[in-house]
Design an enzyme around this catalytic site. Sequence first.
Site, PDB file in Angstrom:
ATOM      1  N   PHE A 128       6.592   6.955  -2.032  1.00  0.00           N
ATOM      2  CA  PHE A 128       5.950   8.027  -2.791  1.00  0.00           C
ATOM      3  C   PHE A 128       5.789   9.218  -1.867  1.00  0.00           C
ATOM      4  CE2 PHE A 128       2.254  10.461  -4.208  1.00  0.00           C
ATOM      5  CZ  PHE A 128       2.650  10.760  -5.495  1.00  0.00           C
ATOM      6  N   ASP A 213       6.625  10.382   6.597  1.00  0.00           N
ATOM      7  CA  ASP A 213       5.559  10.780   5.686  1.00  0.00           C
ATOM      8  C   ASP A 213       4.319   9.982   6.079  1.00  0.00           C
ATOM      9  OD1 ASP A 213       3.747  11.119   3.644  1.00  0.00           O
ATOM     10  OD2 ASP A 213       5.212  10.921   2.022  1.00  0.00           O
ATOM     11  N   LYS A 242      -3.982  14.682   3.057  1.00  0.00           N
ATOM     12  CA  LYS A 242      -5.120  13.810   2.743  1.00  0.00           C
ATOM     13  C   LYS A 242      -6.265  13.925   3.768  1.00  0.00           C
ATOM     14  CE  LYS A 242      -3.137  10.948  -0.755  1.00  0.00           C
ATOM     15  NZ  LYS A 242      -1.720  10.689  -0.929  1.00  0.00           N
TER      16      LYS A 242
HETATM   17  C1  PLP Z   1      -0.593  11.373  -1.630  1.00  0.00           C
HETATM   18  C2  PLP Z   1       0.720  11.317  -0.988  1.00  0.00           C
HETATM   19  C3  PLP Z   1       1.634  12.380  -1.078  1.00  0.00           C
HETATM   20  C4  PLP Z   1       1.403  13.583  -1.950  1.00  0.00           C
HETATM   21  O1  PLP Z   1       0.254  14.282  -1.594  1.00  0.00           O
HETATM   22  P1  PLP Z   1      -0.366  15.343  -2.633  1.00  0.00           P
HETATM   23  O2  PLP Z   1      -1.473  15.982  -1.842  1.00  0.00           O
HETATM   24  O3  PLP Z   1      -0.848  14.572  -3.804  1.00  0.00           O
HETATM   25  O4  PLP Z   1       0.717  16.286  -2.995  1.00  0.00           O
HETATM   26  C5  PLP Z   1       2.808  12.276  -0.366  1.00  0.00           C
HETATM   27  N1  PLP Z   1       3.083  11.205   0.380  1.00  0.00           N
HETATM   28  C6  PLP Z   1       2.238  10.160   0.494  1.00  0.00           C
HETATM   29  C7  PLP Z   1       2.590   9.011   1.359  1.00  0.00           C
HETATM   30  C8  PLP Z   1       1.033  10.176  -0.202  1.00  0.00           C
HETATM   31  O5  PLP Z   1       0.213   9.129  -0.119  1.00  0.00           O
END
Ligand code: PLP
Length: 399
Positions: A128, A213, A242
């Site tokens: 994701f 990521d 985050k």
């Molecule tokens: C939450 C998340 C995203 C996206 O972040 P947003 O602030 O919602 O755009 C991307 N990669 C990972 C691994 C995430 O947990």
Amino acid sequence: MSALYGTYARSDLAFERGEGMRLYDQHGREYLDFHSGIAVNALGHGDAHIVSALKSAAEKVWHTSNVFTIPEQEKLGQRLVDATFADSVFFTNSGAEALECAIKTARHYFWAKGEVDRYEVIAFTGSFHGRTMGTIAAGGNPSYLEGFGPVMPGFKHTAPGDLDAVKALIGPQTCAILIETVQGEGGVTAMSNEFMQGLRALCDEHGLLLILDEVQCGYGRTGRFFAFEWSGIVPDIVAVAKAIGGGFPLGACLAKGDVAASMVPGTHGSTYGGNPLATAVGNAVLDRILAPGFIDQVNTMGQRLAWHLQQLAQKYPDYVLELRGKGLLAGIKIAPPVRDFVARLRDDHQLLAVGAGDNVLRLLPPLIVTEADIEEAVGKLAAAFEAIEAEAVTAPAVG
Ligand SMILES: *Cc1c(COP(=O)(O)O)cnc(C)c1O
């Protein structure tokens, strides 16, 4: 009837107040927060240091523009560079935007070298990366792509863990490999050190960039500043968000200097990214995360959480099918449907947790969690299993 888009299956629960590990609803009912707004509230709720940083920043300049120098942004960027592999930082408002910057940086790096056809990114199933057009293409999850028109080209996917499969996808157009060091939403799958090292070696061998990521698993959560540090590798680009703002919308793309060098004026931008309010809070969050002993304590608590979950798994083998994750990003593959179980924990046991793919229950406490909090949360999980057991015994036979 709500005026809002129906994009979330929202609970009616609304919180009025928060303190540390606890949230309180409008009736004063207390909840134990192992959700953290999905790994955002790294310092819990109402942390005095970040509250005061936000208040004093609000008395100064809220917003200018990235055409002016923003001292708090310069400072946060420099501190991230000093603390990590990176030489260069671009600030965003979210995780998806941090990934967009990462992907653009990788493609542009090769374009600037004259390798204009080298734009393909190898990514992984179960990942994701966000909800923009680019990041849903990168994630490759069919249910997030369906109905939104042509999928942005330039991404190939394979299952994580299989280096030969990755190797088979590498071609003359490949520019980068993109992976979550610990897959969060897909089902809390931690990549092995060997796999991460293997990806680094493949990138070196084929001249590719390694993009990580760490939006969810980074910033201390696994017991290291970045989760990739456990494998000893050094990436080229890392996306964070985050926890970096502790609840204030903030993200960042971190890159090595030569990789970011082609991102000259005009190549990328963001109106709000790294604005004075956001980066004042970001600096205060980093003060706490980089304070001596903070991440070591997260590591200790991650180990304690794992130990308590192992005890739980031994006691409830019919309910706990598998333990996953790393540090304070813990996953429990459970037997009962996870959506119902998350609601049960919330409504009957006042424990906030998150669902993930593959019927995994995700536990993401604020990084300030104590062992007493962990024991309390695990006690609530046990109580929920007991309640399901009791219902199964007393339920009238169906059919
Ligand atoms: C939450 C998340 C995203 C996206 O972040 P947003 O602030 O919602 O755009 C991307 N990669 C990972 C691994 C995430 O947990």
